[in-house]
Design an enzyme around this catalytic site. Structure first.
Site, short mmCIF file in Angstrom:
data_model
loop_
_atom_site.label_atom_id
_atom_site.label_comp_id
_atom_site.label_asym_id
_atom_site.label_seq_id
_atom_site.Cartn_x
_atom_site.Cartn_y
_atom_site.Cartn_z
N ASP A 24 3.80 2.05 -4.45
CA ASP A 24 2.86 2.75 -5.34
C ASP A 24 2.64 1.86 -6.54
O ASP A 24 3.57 1.58 -7.31
CB ASP A 24 3.49 4.10 -5.76
N VAL A 25 1.40 1.41 -6.75
CA VAL A 25 1.14 0.44 -7.83
C VAL A 25 1.43 1.01 -9.21
O VAL A 25 1.55 0.27 -10.18
CB VAL A 25 -0.31 -0.11 -7.80
N TYR A 27 -13.24 7.32 -13.13
CA TYR A 27 -13.23 6.06 -12.37
C TYR A 27 -13.76 4.92 -13.25
O TYR A 27 -13.14 3.87 -13.38
CB TYR A 27 -14.08 6.23 -11.11
N ASN A 44 -6.04 -4.90 -5.96
CA ASN A 44 -7.15 -4.31 -5.19
C ASN A 44 -7.03 -2.80 -5.02
O ASN A 44 -8.04 -2.11 -4.90
CB ASN A 44 -7.19 -5.00 -3.82
N THR A 91 -16.40 1.03 3.06
CA THR A 91 -14.96 1.14 3.36
C THR A 91 -14.60 2.63 3.43
O THR A 91 -15.39 3.49 3.03
CB THR A 91 -14.09 0.51 2.24
N VAL A 122 -19.44 -0.52 -1.36
CA VAL A 122 -18.87 -1.31 -0.25
C VAL A 122 -18.52 -0.35 0.88
O VAL A 122 -17.91 0.71 0.63
CB VAL A 122 -17.59 -2.06 -0.69
N ASP A 125 0.86 -1.19 0.00
CA ASP A 125 0.00 0.00 0.00
C ASP A 125 0.90 1.24 0.00
O ASP A 125 2.06 1.18 0.41
CB ASP A 125 -0.89 0.03 1.26
#
Ligand code: NAD
Length: 247
Positions: free
Chosen positions: A63-64, A155, A90, A190, A188, A41
Site C-alpha cells: 500500500d503506497v 483527484y 504510478n 485502463t 487513458v 500493488d
C-alpha cells in the site's frame, strides 16, 4: 551513458500500481528494455505478472500510503537487485464527485494514495539513489494536475500537488544527479475508467482534440524516456500526453 540498444539496460526500477493498467505495461516494457523491476500493488495479481516476466521481476504487495511497507519495498529491492535507479510513482485512484458530494473520506483517500504515497516513495528511494550516484523518479500526475475539471476536486487536488512536489524535489535532489519529472496523461484506456459512466466518458473522449483516448503504450513510451539516460538533462519537467485535452 547507455550504449546498448536497450534503453534501460542494467537499471533497477520500482513501479507502483503495477498489477494492471499503465503500471503493468510499464513493467513489461522496462524488462524488455533491460531493466530489473520491483512491481508493487495492493492487488495480489501483480504476482502473476512478475512470474510471467521471469527472473528480472519480483512482486511485493504494497500500500503506497504505508511508510513501513515502503521501507520493506526498498530493502527487498536492494537485497534482490543491489541498487535502485528508477522509481515510477504510478499507483493512483480516481473517484469522480462534485464538491458537495465529495466526502471527507474520499478526499483523504485521494490525498493518501495519489499525493502522500509518492511523497513516501520519493523519500524512501533517496538514500539508495544517492548511493547509486543518481537516479530518475517519474511521477504520474494527470491533465487534471494542469487545469480544472468539474467533479475532480479530490483527484485534481492530489494531482496538482504531485506536480508541485515534483518541482520542489527536483530542485532539492539535482545535486545528487537524481532527476524528478511528471507525466500528465489525459484519458487513458485502463481499468481505472471501468466504473465510470460510459456516456460521460464518450463525451469526454469527444472533447479530445486528437479524437481518441491514449493507450497505455502512449504513456509507457514517455515513462521509458524519462526513466532512461536519453532524458539526462531533464528535471522538474511536466510532459503532457493528453491528445490536446488540456489545451
Ligand atoms: N486512466 C486514465 O485515464 C488516467 C489519466 C490520467 C492519469 N492517470 C493516472 O495514471 C496512473 C495509473 O493509472 P491506470 O490508468 O493504470 O489505472 P488502474 O486503476 O488500472 O491502475 C492503478 C493501479 O494502482 C493500484 N493502487 C491503487 N491504490 C493503491 C495503493 N494504495 N497502493 C498500491 N497500489 C494501489 C491499483 O490496484 C491499480 O493496479 C494513476 O496514477 C492515474 O491517476 C490515469
Amino acid at each position: 551513458m547507455n550504449t546498448t540498444s536497450k534503453k534501460l539496460e542494467g537499471k533497477v526500477a520500482i513501479i507502483t500500481g503495477a498489477a494492471r493498467g499503465q503500471g503493468a505495461d510499464e513493467a513489461r516494457r522496462f524488462v524488455a528494455e533491460g531493466a530489473r523491476v520491483v512491481l508493487t500493488d495492493l492487488l495480489p495479481s501483480g504476482a502473476d505478472l512478475a512470474a510471467e516476466l521471469g527472473s528480472a521481476a519480483i512482486f511485493i504487495q504494497h500500500d503506497v500510503a504505508n511508510e513501513a511497507q515502503w521501507r520493506s519495498v526498498v530493502d527487498t529491492a536492494l537485497e534482490k537487485f543491489g541498487r535502485i535507479d528508477i522509481l515510477v510513482n504510478n499507483a493512483g485512484i480516481f473517484t469522480p464527485a462534485m464538491l458537495e458530494d465529495t466526502t471527507a473520506e474520499s478526499f483523504d483517500r485521494h490525498y493518501r494514495v495519489n499525493q502522500y504515497g509518492p511523497f513516501l516513495g520519493m523519500k524512501a528511494v533517496l538514500a539508495p539513489m544517492k548511493a547509486a550516484g543518481g537516479g530518475s523518479i517519474v511521477n504520474i500526475s494527470s491533465v487534471a494536475g494542469m487545469r480544472g475539471f468539474p467533479g475532480m476536486i479530490a483527484y485534481a487536488g492530489s494531482k496538482w500537488a504531485l506536480r508541485g512536489m515534483t518541482k520542489c524535489v527536483a530542485r532539492e535532489v539535482a545535486p545528487f544527479k537524481i532527476r524528478v519529472n511528471s507525466i500528465h496523461p489525459g484519458l487513458v484506456d485502463t481499468p481505472m475508467l471501468n466504473d465510470h459512466d460510459p456516456e460521460a466518458l464518450k463525451q469526454f473522449e469527444a472533447a479530445v482534440p486528437l479524437g481518441r483516448m491514449a493507450t497505455t503504450a502512449d504513456i509507457v513510451e514517455i515513462v521509458v524516456y524519462l526513466a532512461g539516460d536519453l532524458s539526462s538533462n531533464m528535471t522538474g519537467a511536466e510532459l503532457v500526453t493528453d491528445g490536446g485535452l488540456g489545451l
